[in-house]
Design a protein around this motif. Structure first.
Motif, PDB file in Angstrom:
ATOM      1  N   PRO A 129       0.808  -1.238   0.000  1.00 46.64           N
ATOM      2  CA  PRO A 129       0.000   0.000   0.000  1.00 46.64           C
ATOM      3  C   PRO A 129       0.837   1.282   0.000  1.00 46.64           C
ATOM      4  CG  PRO A 129      -0.026  -1.064   2.158  1.00 46.64           C
ATOM      5  CD  PRO A 129       0.630  -2.019   1.229  1.00 46.64           C
ATOM      6  N   LEU A 130       2.012   1.257   0.624  1.00 49.34           N
ATOM      7  CA  LEU A 130       2.830   2.466   0.678  1.00 49.34           C
ATOM      8  C   LEU A 130       3.454   2.807  -0.665  1.00 49.34           C
ATOM      9  CD1 LEU A 130       4.640   1.907   4.121  1.00 49.34           C
ATOM     10  CD2 LEU A 130       2.582   3.248   3.646  1.00 49.34           C
ATOM     11  N   HIS A 131       3.586   1.819  -1.525  1.00 47.32           N
ATOM     12  CA  HIS A 131       4.202   2.049  -2.835  1.00 47.32           C
ATOM     13  C   HIS A 131       3.168   2.037  -3.963  1.00 47.32           C
ATOM     14  CE1 HIS A 131       8.150   1.526  -0.972  1.00 47.32           C
ATOM     15  NE2 HIS A 131       7.677   0.432  -0.395  1.00 47.32           N
ATOM     16  N   TYR A 132       1.883   2.064  -3.597  1.00 41.63           N
ATOM     17  CA  TYR A 132       0.827   1.917  -4.611  1.00 41.63           C
ATOM     18  C   TYR A 132       0.882   3.035  -5.650  1.00 41.63           C
ATOM     19  CZ  TYR A 132      -3.807   1.410  -6.677  1.00 41.63           C
ATOM     20  OH  TYR A 132      -4.837   1.249  -7.566  1.00 41.63           O
ATOM     21  N   THR A 133       0.974   4.264  -5.193  1.00 43.00           N
ATOM     22  CA  THR A 133       0.942   5.394  -6.135  1.00 43.00           C
ATOM     23  C   THR A 133       2.179   5.442  -7.020  1.00 43.00           C
ATOM     24  OG1 THR A 133       1.861   6.820  -4.398  1.00 43.00           O
ATOM     25  CG2 THR A 133      -0.543   6.799  -4.654  1.00 43.00           C
ATOM     26  N   THR A 134       3.302   4.949  -6.506  1.00 46.96           N
ATOM     27  CA  THR A 134       4.525   4.970  -7.324  1.00 46.96           C
ATOM     28  C   THR A 134       4.584   3.801  -8.300  1.00 46.96           C
ATOM     29  OG1 THR A 134       5.728   3.767  -5.577  1.00 46.96           O
ATOM     30  CG2 THR A 134       5.826   6.186  -5.562  1.00 46.96           C
ATOM     31  N   LYS A 135       3.915   2.693  -7.950  1.00 48.75           N
ATOM     32  CA  LYS A 135       3.929   1.523  -8.837  1.00 48.75           C
ATOM     33  C   LYS A 135       2.826   1.601  -9.889  1.00 48.75           C
ATOM     34  CE  LYS A 135       6.206  -1.967  -5.965  1.00 48.75           C
ATOM     35  NZ  LYS A 135       6.127  -3.351  -5.434  1.00 48.75           N
ATOM     36  N   MET A 136       1.620   1.926  -9.464  1.00 49.57           N
ATOM     37  CA  MET A 136       0.482   1.976 -10.395  1.00 49.57           C
ATOM     38  C   MET A 136       0.346   3.391 -10.949  1.00 49.57           C
ATOM     39  SD  MET A 136      -0.464  -1.119 -10.473  1.00 49.57           S
ATOM     40  CE  MET A 136      -1.919  -0.927 -11.497  1.00 49.57           C
ATOM     41  N   THR A 137       1.270   3.782 -11.773  1.00 42.83           N
ATOM     42  CA  THR A 137       1.248   5.114 -12.375  1.00 42.83           C
ATOM     43  C   THR A 137       0.280   5.146 -13.552  1.00 42.83           C
ATOM     44  OG1 THR A 137       3.072   4.546 -13.865  1.00 42.83           O
ATOM     45  CG2 THR A 137       3.648   5.477 -11.714  1.00 42.83           C
ATOM     46  N   HIS A 138      -0.058   6.346 -13.990  1.00 43.61           N
ATOM     47  CA  HIS A 138      -0.956   6.500 -15.135  1.00 43.61           C
ATOM     48  C   HIS A 138      -0.328   5.896 -16.396  1.00 43.61           C
ATOM     49  CE1 HIS A 138      -3.866   8.920 -13.013  1.00 43.61           C
ATOM     50  NE2 HIS A 138      -2.926   9.771 -12.617  1.00 43.61           N
ATOM     51  N   GLN A 139       0.989   6.044 -16.518  1.00 45.06           N
ATOM     52  CA  GLN A 139       1.661   5.488 -17.694  1.00 45.06           C
ATOM     53  C   GLN A 139       1.577   3.969 -17.716  1.00 45.06           C
ATOM     54  OE1 GLN A 139       2.904   7.727 -15.617  1.00 45.06           O
ATOM     55  NE2 GLN A 139       3.321   9.573 -16.835  1.00 45.06           N
ATOM     56  N   LEU A 140       1.797   3.341 -16.550  1.00 41.82           N
ATOM     57  CA  LEU A 140       1.729   1.878 -16.480  1.00 41.82           C
ATOM     58  C   LEU A 140       0.313   1.390 -16.751  1.00 41.82           C
ATOM     59  CD1 LEU A 140       2.990  -0.869 -15.863  1.00 41.82           C
ATOM     60  CD2 LEU A 140       2.474  -0.479 -13.432  1.00 41.82           C
ATOM     61  N   CYS A 141      -0.683   2.046 -16.179  1.00 45.75           N
ATOM     62  CA  CYS A 141      -2.081   1.638 -16.394  1.00 45.75           C
ATOM     63  C   CYS A 141      -2.447   1.727 -17.872  1.00 45.75           C
ATOM     64  CB  CYS A 141      -3.010   2.509 -15.560  1.00 45.75           C
ATOM     65  SG  CYS A 141      -2.812   2.301 -13.774  1.00 45.75           S
ATOM     66  N   SER A 142      -2.069   2.828 -18.503  1.00 41.99           N
ATOM     67  CA  SER A 142      -2.356   2.996 -19.930  1.00 41.99           C
ATOM     68  C   SER A 142      -1.629   1.946 -20.759  1.00 41.99           C
ATOM     69  CB  SER A 142      -1.963   4.401 -20.391  1.00 41.99           C
ATOM     70  OG  SER A 142      -2.662   5.387 -19.667  1.00 41.99           O
ATOM     71  N   LEU A 143      -0.385   1.646 -20.389  1.00 41.44           N
ATOM     72  CA  LEU A 143       0.394   0.649 -21.110  1.00 41.44           C
ATOM     73  C   LEU A 143      -0.220  -0.737 -20.974  1.00 41.44           C
ATOM     74  CD1 LEU A 143       2.963   0.102 -22.784  1.00 41.44           C
ATOM     75  CD2 LEU A 143       4.176  -0.274 -20.611  1.00 41.44           C
ATOM     76  N   LEU A 144      -0.702  -1.074 -19.782  1.00 46.80           N
ATOM     77  CA  LEU A 144      -1.327  -2.387 -19.566  1.00 46.80           C
ATOM     78  C   LEU A 144      -2.584  -2.548 -20.412  1.00 46.80           C
ATOM     79  CD1 LEU A 144      -0.930  -2.743 -15.687  1.00 46.80           C
ATOM     80  CD2 LEU A 144       0.221  -4.113 -17.431  1.00 46.80           C
ATOM     81  N   VAL A 145      -3.394  -1.502 -20.473  1.00 51.76           N
ATOM     82  CA  VAL A 145      -4.632  -1.574 -21.262  1.00 51.76           C
ATOM     83  C   VAL A 145      -4.322  -1.603 -22.752  1.00 51.76           C
ATOM     84  CG1 VAL A 145      -6.755  -0.355 -21.861  1.00 51.76           C
ATOM     85  CG2 VAL A 145      -6.023  -0.479 -19.474  1.00 51.76           C
ATOM     86  N   ALA A 146      -3.406  -0.748 -23.194  1.00 54.92           N
ATOM     87  CA  ALA A 146      -3.045  -0.715 -24.617  1.00 54.92           C
ATOM     88  C   ALA A 146      -2.410  -2.031 -25.058  1.00 54.92           C
ATOM     89  CB  ALA A 146      -2.085   0.447 -24.884  1.00 54.92           C
ATOM     90  N   GLY A 147      -1.519  -2.581 -24.232  1.00 52.83           N
ATOM     91  CA  GLY A 147      -0.915  -3.868 -24.553  1.00 52.83           C
ATOM     92  C   GLY A 147      -1.938  -4.984 -24.630  1.00 52.83           C
ATOM     93  N   SER A 148      -2.920  -4.938 -23.751  1.00 50.22           N
ATOM     94  CA  SER A 148      -3.996  -5.942 -23.782  1.00 50.22           C
ATOM     95  C   SER A 148      -4.776  -5.870 -25.087  1.00 50.22           C
ATOM     96  CB  SER A 148      -4.938  -5.729 -22.588  1.00 50.22           C
ATOM     97  OG  SER A 148      -4.252  -5.894 -21.363  1.00 50.22           O
ATOM     98  N   TRP A 149      -5.065  -4.643 -25.541  1.00 53.10           N
ATOM     99  CA  TRP A 149      -5.784  -4.478 -26.810  1.00 53.10           C
ATOM    100  C   TRP A 149      -4.981  -5.037 -27.982  1.00 53.10           C
ATOM    101  CZ3 TRP A 149     -10.655  -3.831 -27.763  1.00 53.10           C
ATOM    102  CH2 TRP A 149     -11.473  -3.149 -26.877  1.00 53.10           C
TER     103      TRP A 149
END
Length: 312
Positions: A129-149
Motif C-alpha cells: 500500500p505504501l508504494h501503490y501510487t509509485t507503482k500503479m502510475t498513469h503510464q503503467l495503467c495505460s500501457l497495460l490496457v493498450a498492450g492488452s488491446w
C-alpha cells in the motif's frame, strides 16, 4: 479452386436459442431486457467514473475499461439475435460471421486481460500500500490496457484468418445464436486440425496465463490479509476483492467449459447455456456486482442519476 470451395457457402443460418415457436417471443423479450440493462448499467459506470474526480484512480480506470468492453461484447451478439427475430430471418453472411467471431475473440480476451490487470492492481494496493501510487502510475495503467488491446486483436486475427482458410461445402446451419468457433469447425468440410491445435495451445496460453496471474495475486493477497491483526481490517481488505472474485469465477467457469475441448461431444443445449452466461449475463451483472458493495461508486452513480433527473 480454393476460393470456389470457400464461396460455396455465402451465408450461415443461426438457429438461435430455441426452435420452439412458443419460446421465441419470451426469449426475445428476455434478451432485449438484458441487453438494455447491460448497456445502461455499464454506461452509467463509465459516466460516473468519468465525472467524479475522486474515482480517477487505477482501480476505477480498469473498471471503466471493463465496462466499455462489456458493452461492446454484448453488442457483438445480442443485436443480431434481436434483428433476426424481428425480421423473421436466421441468415448471417460469411463475412459477417467471421467479423462477429473476430470481435468475440478480441473482446473475450480483453475481458480476460482486464480481470488479470485488476487482480494485480488489488495485489499492489493490499500487499504494497505504501508504494501503490509509485507503482500503479498513469503510464503503467495505460500501457497495460493498450498492450492488452494489441495482444487481443492479434490473437483474434489469427483465429479469424485460420477460419477463413477452411472450406464450407453444403451444410450452413449453426445450432447457436451467434457464430461461435466450435460450431463453425464442425460445419467445415476441410481439415480443422490446425484450428483445433491453435485453440488448445495458443488459445489456451492466452486464457491460462492471465488466470494464473489472478491466482498468484490472490494467494499473496490472502497471505497478506491473514497477517492483519484486526478482524475488521481483514474483512475490509477482503471486501474490496469480493466483487472481482465473483466476476472471475463466473467468467472463467463458462469460458473453460465451452472452449477447452473444441471437438467434444457436449450437448448443444449445454454449450448454448454456457455461452449465454458469458456473452449476455456476465456483462449485465458486472455493473451490479461492482457497484452494490462500493460506496464511492454508488455515491457517484447517485449523483449522475440525480443530476440527469433534475436536468429533465
Amino acid at each position: 479452386m480454393r476460393g470456389m470451395n470457400r464461396s460455396l457457402v455465402s451465408e450461415f443460418l443461426l438457429l438461435g436459442l430455441s426452435r420452439q415457436p412458443q419460446q421465441q417471443q419470451p426469449l426475445f423479450l428476455l434478451f432485449l431486457i438484458m441487453y438494455l440493462a447491460t448497456v445502461l448499467g455499464n454506461l452509467l459506470i463509465i459516466l460516473a467514473i468519468g465525472t467524479d474526480s475522486r474515482l480517477h484512480t487505477p482501480m476505477y480506470f480498469f473498471l471503466c475499461n471493463l465496462s466499455f468492453v462489456d458493452v461492446c461484447f454484448s453488442s457483438t451478439t445480442v443485436p443480431k439475435v434481436l434483428v433476426n427475430h424481428i425480421f423473421r430471418s436466421q441468415a448471417i453472411s460469411f463475412s459477417g460471421c467471421l467479423t462477429q467471431m473476430y470481435f468475440l475473440f478480441q473482446l473475450a480476451d480483453m475481458d480476460n486481460f482486464l480481470l488479470a490487470v485488476m487482480a494485480y492492481d488489488r495485489f499492489v494496493a493490499i500487499c504494497h500500500p505504501l508504494h501503490y501510487t509509485t507503482k500503479m502510475t498513469h503510464q503503467l495503467c495505460s500501457l497495460l490496457v493498450a498492450g492488452s488491446w494489441v495482444i487481443a486483436s492479434l490473437n483474434a486475427l489469427l483465429h479469424t484468418l485460420l477460419m477463413a482458410q477452411l472450406s464450407f461445402c453444403s451444410n450452413n446451419t449453426i445450432p447457436h445464436f451467434f457464430c461461435d468457433v466450435t460450431p463453425l469447425l464442425k460445419l467445415s468440410c476441410s481439415d480443422t486440425h490446425l484450428n483445433e491445435m491453435m485453440i488448445l495451445t495458443e488459445g489456451a496460453v492466452i486464457m491460462v496465463t492471465p488466470f494464473v496471474c489472478i491466482l498468484v495475486s490472490y494467494i499473496h493477497i490472502i497471505c497478506a490479509v491473514l497477517r492483519v491483526p484486526s478482524p475488521r481490517g481483514r474483512w475490509k481488505a477482503f471486501s474490496t476483492c469480493g466483487s472481482h472474485l465473483a466476476v472471475v469465477c463466473l467468467f472463467y467457469g463458462t469460458i473453460i467449459a465451452v472452449y477447452f475441448n473444441p471437438s467434444s461431444s457436449h450437448a448443444t443445449e449445454k454449450d448454448t447455456a454456457a455461452t449465454v452466461l458469458y456473452t449476455v449475463v456476465t456483462p449485465m451483472l458486472n455493473p451490479f456486482i461492482y457497484s452494490l458493495r462500493n460506496r464511492d461508486l454508488k455515491r457517484a452513480l447517485w449523483k449522475v442519476v440525480h443530476r440527469k433527473i433534475f436536468s429533465f
